[in-house]
Design an enzyme around this catalytic site. Structure first.
Site: not given
Ligand code: DGL
Length: 262
Positions: A43, A73, A183-184, A10
């Site tokens: 993101g 992710c 989002c995780t 992730d």
């Molecule tokens: N955990 C990521 C997801 O599921 C976070 C994304 C990010 O870093 O913005 O999208």
């Protein structure tokens, strides 16, 4: 039998919400988790940038002999899973925003999706919405700034509650009855979200479905580890806050966990 580890990655600590489900579903398996907190958040990054990052992490996980890789992710799945599947010989499992269960279960005909810009603009989200959310109003919201709060261990701070209220109240006003955590990182905000929704809105987290899919793929491909007692879980942390990581993992109470700070 295959004792090689499952790789999980992730942009940071968020994918631990998926990892813990994988460990529950597959207790014999070893895992290697790569937290790319140094490059977090993903993101707002371009697709090319995310493909480069995902490729570097995949190369790393392959040096650790991972037998399968879970892209824990949503944003990296949206940007890079097609590339990964086309360029590596192993299987990848990705995240899918859980539009389908939310749309099927909705009684008000209104569902909310909280996710990153990259996820909401991705082909996967658009296709899933078109396929499963016919006749349902899908209210989308970019959760800007929330990932950073989780990385800092500030899931319940005043600032986080304010941000969440700003994002969720308009969806409550639209009469949503299900909110997809797209989002995780967001499952770590569930308690704060429930304070705002007063538990009147069902939160949908696809993590368990992803773990079940992982189990199914390993079973179908004869890659399960049937041997108990030899599993271990290694976390590679390339720049995230070490105390936050320790704290998140301590709450999971899972044995044989080791952290490597890169
Ligand atoms: N955990 C990521 C997801 O599921 C976070 C994304 C990010 O870093 O913005 O999208």
């Amino acid at each position: 039998m295959n004792t090689k580890p499952i790789g999980v990655f992730d942009s940071g600590f968020g994918g631990i919400s998926v990892w813990r489900e994988i460990v529950k579903e597959l207790p014999n398996e070893s895992t290697i988790y790569y937290a790319d907190s140094n490059n977090c958040p993903y993101g707002q990054k371009s697709q090319d940038e995310i493909i480069k990052l995902a490729t570097a992490i995949t190369d790393f996980l392959l040096t650790k002999s991972c037998k399968i890789i879970v892209v824990a992710c949503n944003t990296a799945t949206a940007a890079a899973i097609d590339f990964l599947r086309n360029n590596y010989p192993i299987k990848f499992i990705g995240m899918e925003p859980a539009v389908k269960p939310a749309a099927l279960l909705s009684k008000t005909g209104n569902i909310g999706i909280l996710a990153t810009k990259g996820t909401l603009e991705g082909r996967l989200f658009k296709e899933t919405s078109q396929k499963y959310a016919g006749g349902i109003n899908v209210h989308v919201q970019v959760g800007e700034g929330l990932v950073e709060k989780v990385e800092l261990g500030e899931e319940a701070s005043m600032e986080t509650i304010c941000l969440l209220t700003k994002y969720i109240q308009p969806m409550i006003d639209k009469n949503i009855d299900h909110l997809v955590l797209g989002c995780t990182h967001y499952p770590f905000l569930s308690d704060s979200i429930e304070k705002i929704t007063k538990r009147k809105i069902k939160l949908i987290d696809p993590a368990n479905a992803v773990a079940i899919q992982t189990k199914r793929l390993l079973t179908e491909n004869n890659m399960l580890n049937s041997e108990r007692n030899h599993f271990n879980h290694t976390f590679y942390n390339n720049g995230g806050n070490k105390d936050v990581l320790l704290n998140i993992l301590a709450k999971e109470k899972i044995a044989n966990v080791e952290i490597v700070n890169l």
